[in-house]
Design a protein around this motif. Structure first.
Motif, PDB file in Angstrom:
ATOM      1  N   VAL A 115       7.433 -10.799  12.444  1.00  0.00           N
ATOM      2  CA  VAL A 115       6.569 -11.199  13.679  1.00  0.00           C
ATOM      3  C   VAL A 115       7.343 -12.294  14.400  1.00  0.00           C
ATOM      4  O   VAL A 115       7.158 -12.058  15.702  1.00  0.00           O
ATOM      5  CB  VAL A 115       5.280 -11.993  13.056  1.00  0.00           C
ATOM      6  CG1 VAL A 115       4.542 -12.829  14.121  1.00  0.00           C
ATOM      7  CG2 VAL A 115       4.437 -11.067  12.274  1.00  0.00           C
ATOM      8  N   LEU A 170      -1.080 -15.025  21.633  1.00  0.00           N
ATOM      9  CA  LEU A 170      -2.044 -15.332  20.152  1.00  0.00           C
ATOM     10  C   LEU A 170      -2.742 -13.831  20.111  1.00  0.00           C
ATOM     11  O   LEU A 170      -3.331 -13.489  19.095  1.00  0.00           O
ATOM     12  CB  LEU A 170      -2.643 -16.481  20.074  1.00  0.00           C
ATOM     13  CG  LEU A 170      -1.881 -17.589  19.760  1.00  0.00           C
ATOM     14  CD1 LEU A 170      -2.677 -18.832  19.672  1.00  0.00           C
ATOM     15  CD2 LEU A 170      -1.127 -17.593  18.671  1.00  0.00           C
ATOM     16  N   SER A 171      -3.234 -13.364  21.443  1.00  0.00           N
ATOM     17  CA  SER A 171      -4.200 -12.211  21.413  1.00  0.00           C
ATOM     18  C   SER A 171      -3.665 -11.193  20.794  1.00  0.00           C
ATOM     19  O   SER A 171      -4.354 -10.230  20.276  1.00  0.00           O
ATOM     20  CB  SER A 171      -4.728 -12.187  22.726  1.00  0.00           C
ATOM     21  OG  SER A 171      -3.734 -11.732  23.585  1.00  0.00           O
ATOM     22  N   TYR A 172      -2.199 -10.838  21.039  1.00  0.00           N
ATOM     23  CA  TYR A 172      -1.698  -9.671  20.245  1.00  0.00           C
ATOM     24  C   TYR A 172      -1.074 -10.017  18.993  1.00  0.00           C
ATOM     25  O   TYR A 172      -0.875  -8.989  18.282  1.00  0.00           O
ATOM     26  CB  TYR A 172      -0.247  -9.494  21.324  1.00  0.00           C
ATOM     27  CG  TYR A 172      -0.649  -8.669  22.703  1.00  0.00           C
ATOM     28  CD1 TYR A 172      -1.123  -7.595  22.593  1.00  0.00           C
ATOM     29  CD2 TYR A 172      -0.743  -9.610  23.860  1.00  0.00           C
ATOM     30  CE1 TYR A 172      -1.430  -6.731  23.901  1.00  0.00           C
ATOM     31  CE2 TYR A 172      -0.937  -8.979  24.793  1.00  0.00           C
ATOM     32  CZ  TYR A 172      -1.394  -7.789  24.940  1.00  0.00           C
ATOM     33  OH  TYR A 172      -1.878  -7.227  26.282  1.00  0.00           O
ATOM     34  N   LEU A 173      -1.250 -11.066  18.283  1.00  0.00           N
ATOM     35  CA  LEU A 173      -0.868 -11.245  17.167  1.00  0.00           C
ATOM     36  C   LEU A 173      -1.626 -10.379  16.179  1.00  0.00           C
ATOM     37  O   LEU A 173      -0.951  -9.899  15.254  1.00  0.00           O
ATOM     38  CB  LEU A 173      -0.633 -13.032  16.799  1.00  0.00           C
ATOM     39  CG  LEU A 173      -0.347 -13.286  15.474  1.00  0.00           C
ATOM     40  CD1 LEU A 173       0.938 -12.690  15.191  1.00  0.00           C
ATOM     41  CD2 LEU A 173      -0.428 -14.740  15.377  1.00  0.00           C
ATOM     42  N   GLU A 174      -2.931 -10.453  16.217  1.00  0.00           N
ATOM     43  CA  GLU A 174      -3.725  -9.867  15.382  1.00  0.00           C
ATOM     44  C   GLU A 174      -3.374  -8.171  15.320  1.00  0.00           C
ATOM     45  O   GLU A 174      -3.162  -7.650  14.174  1.00  0.00           O
ATOM     46  CB  GLU A 174      -5.181  -9.933  15.815  1.00  0.00           C
ATOM     47  CG  GLU A 174      -6.298  -9.141  14.951  1.00  0.00           C
ATOM     48  CD  GLU A 174      -7.474  -9.294  15.204  1.00  0.00           C
ATOM     49  OE1 GLU A 174      -8.464  -8.518  14.759  1.00  0.00           O
ATOM     50  OE2 GLU A 174      -7.724  -9.855  16.534  1.00  0.00           O
ATOM     51  N   ASN A 175      -3.360  -7.675  16.525  1.00  0.00           N
ATOM     52  CA  ASN A 175      -2.782  -6.325  16.607  1.00  0.00           C
ATOM     53  C   ASN A 175      -1.331  -5.971  16.020  1.00  0.00           C
ATOM     54  O   ASN A 175      -1.351  -4.959  15.253  1.00  0.00           O
ATOM     55  CB  ASN A 175      -2.793  -5.919  18.003  1.00  0.00           C
ATOM     56  CG  ASN A 175      -4.185  -5.797  18.586  1.00  0.00           C
ATOM     57  OD1 ASN A 175      -4.868  -5.668  17.901  1.00  0.00           O
ATOM     58  ND2 ASN A 175      -4.180  -6.153  19.998  1.00  0.00           N
ATOM     59  N   LEU A 224      -0.100  -7.717  13.446  1.00  0.00           N
ATOM     60  CA  LEU A 224      -0.102  -7.834  11.943  1.00  0.00           C
ATOM     61  C   LEU A 224      -0.765  -6.696  11.271  1.00  0.00           C
ATOM     62  O   LEU A 224      -0.437  -5.969  10.447  1.00  0.00           O
ATOM     63  CB  LEU A 224      -0.944  -9.214  11.681  1.00  0.00           C
ATOM     64  CG  LEU A 224      -0.248 -10.296  11.945  1.00  0.00           C
ATOM     65  CD1 LEU A 224      -0.976 -11.692  11.817  1.00  0.00           C
ATOM     66  CD2 LEU A 224       0.958 -10.501  11.068  1.00  0.00           C
ATOM     67  N   ILE A 225      -1.845  -6.020  12.242  1.00  0.00           N
ATOM     68  CA  ILE A 225      -2.780  -4.839  11.674  1.00  0.00           C
ATOM     69  C   ILE A 225      -1.577  -3.846  11.658  1.00  0.00           C
ATOM     70  O   ILE A 225      -1.474  -3.015  10.775  1.00  0.00           O
ATOM     71  CB  ILE A 225      -3.586  -4.653  12.546  1.00  0.00           C
ATOM     72  CG1 ILE A 225      -4.822  -5.752  12.041  1.00  0.00           C
ATOM     73  CG2 ILE A 225      -4.279  -3.293  12.095  1.00  0.00           C
ATOM     74  CD1 ILE A 225      -6.074  -5.681  13.113  1.00  0.00           C
TER      75      ILE A 225
END
Length: 182
Positions: free
Chosen positions: A33, A150-155, A157-158
């Motif tokens: 990451v 931060l909005s792309y962090l979730e994607n 990580l998935i």
């Protein structure tokens, strides 16, 4: 009391096996990451600096769409060719392999933000209030960039969790990737 019982194959507590596997996978995901965001930000800034850089980016960004397992095996072949068999080098190669597509995501996002923000109503409004470009970027736009990151962090990580198997298997790392499949 959190007890999942004992493994039928090894006789060890299941919870200790899971924590051991999670630890191995986190050694790949967490540095990946940071690597993705660092390299993606630098590339995004480079691409946004001029049309020649953007043309170069558009010409070679197909590399980021090569399947992840291909990069894993190419890196594994390179390690074998150079005679590197250390465990740390396998983890480093796995980190690089799983970071390739997230670098593309971060680069595209950063480039879009840096090129679109100066033409936005938000930027023009602050410019009409008397702020110069540098102070607008420093005081207002940096917050927008962080929110976009931060909005792309979730994607990301998935993506990394979903494709962990294709990185861990070629390098012989027994993390959570094989647990997702078995």
């Amino acid at each position: 009391n959190f007890n999942l019982g004992k493994s039928l194959s090894s006789g060890q507590p299941v919870i200790s096996i899971l924590f051991s596997d999670i630890k191995k996978s986190l050694f790949i995901i967490i540095p990946s990451v940071f690597l993705s965001y660092f390299v993606g930000s630098i590339l995004g800034l480079w691409v946004a600096r001029g049309p020649a850089n953007e043309r170069c980016w558009n010409r070679f960004n197909f590399i980021f769409f090569v399947p992840l397992v291909v990069f894993s095996y190419l890196l594994l072949y390179g390690l074998g060719l150079w005679g590197i068999t250390a465990s740390l080098s396998k983890y480093l190669a796995a980190i690089v392999a799983i970071s390739i597509y997230p670098v593309y995501v971060v680069t595209s996002s950063f480039k879009r933000q840096v090129t679109d923000l100066p033409r936005s109503n938000f930027f023009c409004f602050h410019k009409s209030l008397g702020f110069d470009d540098k102070s607008i970027w420093k005081r207002f736009c940096s917050k927008l960039l962080i929110v976009d990151y931060l909005s792309y962090l979730e994607n990301i990580l998935i993506f990394m969790l979903g494709f962990l198997y294709f990185v861990e298997t070629p390098f012989g790392i027994t993390g959570m990737g094989h647990r997702f499949v078995l």
